[in-house]
Motif scaffolding. Sequence first.
Motif, mmCIF file in Angstrom:
data_model
loop_
_atom_site.group_PDB
_atom_site.id
_atom_site.type_symbol
_atom_site.label_atom_id
_atom_site.label_comp_id
_atom_site.label_asym_id
_atom_site.label_seq_id
_atom_site.Cartn_x
_atom_site.Cartn_y
_atom_site.Cartn_z
ATOM 1 N N GLY A 1 -31.105 0.672 11.343
ATOM 2 C CA GLY A 1 -30.340 -0.487 11.771
ATOM 3 C C GLY A 1 -28.926 -0.125 12.158
ATOM 4 N N THR A 2 -28.149 -1.137 12.444
ATOM 5 C CA THR A 2 -26.800 -0.934 12.979
ATOM 6 C C THR A 2 -25.709 -1.159 11.941
ATOM 7 N N ALA A 3 -26.083 -1.326 10.681
ATOM 8 C CA ALA A 3 -25.065 -1.556 9.646
ATOM 9 C C ALA A 3 -24.047 -0.421 9.559
ATOM 10 N N PRO A 4 -24.459 0.869 9.665
ATOM 11 C CA PRO A 4 -23.456 1.945 9.592
ATOM 12 C C PRO A 4 -22.422 1.909 10.715
ATOM 13 N N VAL A 5 -22.713 1.201 11.786
ATOM 14 C CA VAL A 5 -21.767 1.146 12.896
ATOM 15 C C VAL A 5 -20.456 0.515 12.458
ATOM 16 N N ALA A 6 -20.504 -0.385 11.476
ATOM 17 C CA ALA A 6 -19.286 -1.063 11.022
ATOM 18 C C ALA A 6 -18.297 -0.095 10.394
ATOM 19 N N TYR A 7 -18.742 1.092 10.035
ATOM 20 C CA TYR A 7 -17.857 2.071 9.407
ATOM 21 C C TYR A 7 -17.482 3.214 10.352
ATOM 22 N N ILE A 8 -17.860 3.088 11.592
ATOM 23 C CA ILE A 8 -17.473 4.097 12.585
ATOM 24 C C ILE A 8 -16.129 3.698 13.177
ATOM 25 N N PRO A 9 -15.154 4.587 13.206
ATOM 26 C CA PRO A 9 -13.839 4.246 13.768
ATOM 27 C C PRO A 9 -13.937 3.862 15.243
ATOM 28 N N VAL A 10 -13.183 2.861 15.616
ATOM 29 C CA VAL A 10 -13.163 2.431 17.016
ATOM 30 C C VAL A 10 -12.670 3.549 17.910
ATOM 31 N N VAL A 11 -11.792 4.388 17.374
ATOM 32 C CA VAL A 11 -11.227 5.462 18.177
ATOM 33 C C VAL A 11 -12.318 6.435 18.633
#
Length: 733
Positions: A362-372
Motif C-alpha cells: 500500500g501507499t502508507a509509507p509514502v507519508a514518511y517520504i520527504p517531499v524533497v
Amino acid sequence: MAKMAISSIPAVIFGVLLNILDGLSYGMIMFPASGVFTSLGGMGVSLFFLSTVISQIVYTLGGSQFAGANGSMMIETVPFFHIIASTIEREIGQVHVREVIATTLVAYALSSLLTGLTFLLLGYLRLGVIIGFFPRHILVGCIGGVGVFLVLTGLTVSTRLPSDALDPPTWDTVRYLTRNIHTLGQWILPLVLAILMRVITSRWKHQLIFPTYFLVIPVVFYVIVIAAGLDLESLRGDGWLFDSAGTTAAGGWYEFYTYFDLSLIKWMPLWNTLPTQFALLFFNILHPPLNVPALSVSLNQDIDTNKELVGHGLSNLISGLLGSVPNYLVYVNTLMFYRVGGGSRVAGFMLALATLLILMIGTAPVAYIPVVVVGALIFALGIDLVKEALWDTRHRVSWTEYVTIVSIMVTMTVWDFVIGVLFGIVVSCIFFVVQNSRRRSIRACYSGNAAMSTVRRPAAHRAYIHEVSKQTRIIQLQGFLFFGTIVHVEEKLRSIVEDSNWRTDPVRFIIVDLTLVPGVDMSSAEAFVRVQRLLSAKGVLLVFCGVESESGVGKALANSRIFEEKGVEFFESLNDALEWTENEYLGTWFRLQRTESMPVGKSFLSLLGRCRAFHERRREVDRFHDTSAGSPRERCLRDAANRTIAVELGSSGITPEPLNTLLKAFQTHDENDHDVLVRLSNYFTRLSLPPGHVLWDIGDTPDGLCIKWLVGVVYVQLGRSQFSLGVPSAKMG
C-alpha cells in the motif's frame, strides 16, 4: 533455475528501486493537486504500480521477445491525464466529488483500452515499421513539452501549491516563489539536488548511482530530523512531508475500485474527453515503434516490432479492463536491468512479484517520504527531457526541425498538450512543403539538337534534323510534383515561349520527360493544362514522355484531361518522343515542298496517303501546324533543308536498286568505296516476304546480309506504329 534466481537478485532489487522512484514521481502527480483530486496522490501510486505489474507479467510470460523486459506505466501520459481530469471536474462540478472521481477513473481506463486495441490492430496488420517513419522531431518536441511540464510540476509539488498554480503563472505566484524564504528553500533544495545528481552521473556512469543517490537523501533527511529533534507532524504541516490523508488509501491499494459504479459515471463529460483521448492515443502509439528498435540495437538482438506491438496491446487491454492506466516497455529501465544481470525471464518474473508486493503493502509509507526526494526526482526527470529535446538535438537537426521542437514545447506549456501536438504536425507540414518547394524539380533543360533518337537515317536527314531540332526543348523533371514544386516548372515552361528572342530562336516542340517523377498531384496536373493553353496559343506542341498510361502519373494527367487538349502528344519513352518530333520535322519540310509542287514532295505525299494509321494520327497535328505558316519556325526549317536535304537531292542522279539503298545505308560511314558497293550489289537477291514472316531471331546463326528497302521515300514496317521518313531510307538487319 535456482542459481539463475539467486544471480538475478541484484537486478531485481535495482528494478524495484527504479519502479518505486518512478511510482513516487509520476504516481503522486497522476491527478491534479487541486480541487476534487487534492488527496488522490496515493490512488495515483496504486494505479501506477498496478499497471506496472500487469505489463511486467505480460512481457515476462511471452508478450515481449526481450527476456528481461521492464514494463511500466506510460509516464508521458500524465499531462494528458491532467487535461482529462480538469475537463471532467469542470463539467460535473466540484460538489459531486464521487461522480468526478468515478468518471475520471473510467476515462483513464478508457485510454488504456484504446491504446491496447490500437497496438493489437497495428501488430496484427504488421504496420509497426510504418509508424516508425513518423517525424522524430515532433515526438522530441512533445517529450520536451513533457519535460517542461515536469519542471513546473516539481515546483508545485515541492512548494505544495495547487497543480494549476502555474497554468499560467500569475505575478502573485511568481512573487510567492521568489520572495518567500520558506518557499524558496522548498523548491531550490530539490532543484539543487537534481542538478547535483546529473553532474555526478555525467562523470560516473554506473547504473547504481541514480537509485543509491535518492536512497541516501531520505537517510540524510531523517538523520537531520533526529539530530535536531524536529516533530514529524510539524514538518508535515510545513510541507516537508506528504500529508498522510493524501497518500494513504483508507480501503487499501484497491480503494479506487469502489468508484467503478455505473450510477456514478457521467457519460457526457466522458464523451467530451475523446479529443484529448485521441491526442493521447496518437502520442502513445509513437513510443514502442521507436523504443523497441533502439533497444534491439543496444542489446544486439533481432526483434520483430509487430510482435512487440501485439504484446503491448495485450498488456494495455488487460490494464484497461482492470481499471488501470496505459503502460509500455521502458527502454532505459530495461537496458540497465540487463546490464546488472537481469536478462532472463526468471529475473523479469521476480521483478513482477517484488513490484506486486510493493503494491500490496500500500501507499502508507509514502507519508514518511520527504517531499524533497519526490521534488528532486521530478526535477531530474524534467531536466533530462528538456535537455534531450533542446540541448542534445542542437547539432543533430536542421534549423526548421529545431524551430518545430521549440514551438511545440512553447505551445504545450502556454496553451495545451493537445494543441501542442496538433501545432507540431501543422508546423512540420508547412516546413516540409517549404523545404521541398526549394528542391530542383527540373533536373535538366536542353535543346533538341543535344539529343537525337536512335533511329538510323540518311546523313542528309540527320544533318537537317540536327539543325532544326534547335526548335525542340527537352525538360527532364524529377521528384514528386506537387503544388510547391510545380511553380518552378510552370515558370520555366512559360519563360521558353515568352522569351524576347522568340523570332530568332523559335520553339516548335516542348518535351516533358517524366521518367524520374514518381507522382503528380492535382495541382501539378492542372498547371500543365494552364501551360498547354499558353503553348497552344503560341503554336507549340507539348509532348509528354517517360510515363505509362496505367501508371499513377499517367492516370493523374489523364484525369486532368490534358491529353484531350489540342496540341498534346504522349509517349512512353524519350526516344519515342524524339523519333516522333524528328519525323514531324521531316514531314513538315515535305509539306512545304508540296506548296511549291516539287516532284519529290508529291511522291512523298502519295506514299504517306497510303499509310492510313499514320494519316489519321497526323490529321490534327497538320491543322495545328497550319497556324505557323510563314512564321520564324518555317523559315528556320526551310533554311536548314536548303543546306542539307535539298543539296543532296540536287546532286544525286538516278541509281538502280539495290545499289541506291546500299549507298544510303552506308553513307554515314567515313570510308566507303563506291566500286566495292557496286560489286556487292550484284550479290543481292530481291525477296518478297509476307507480313509476319520472321527473318531472323535471337540466337540464330547469321547466314547473310539483309537490307530491307522500299522504292520511294517512306519505309513502313508492318504491324508497328514506327515510321522512318526519307528519300529513300533503309534499315539493316
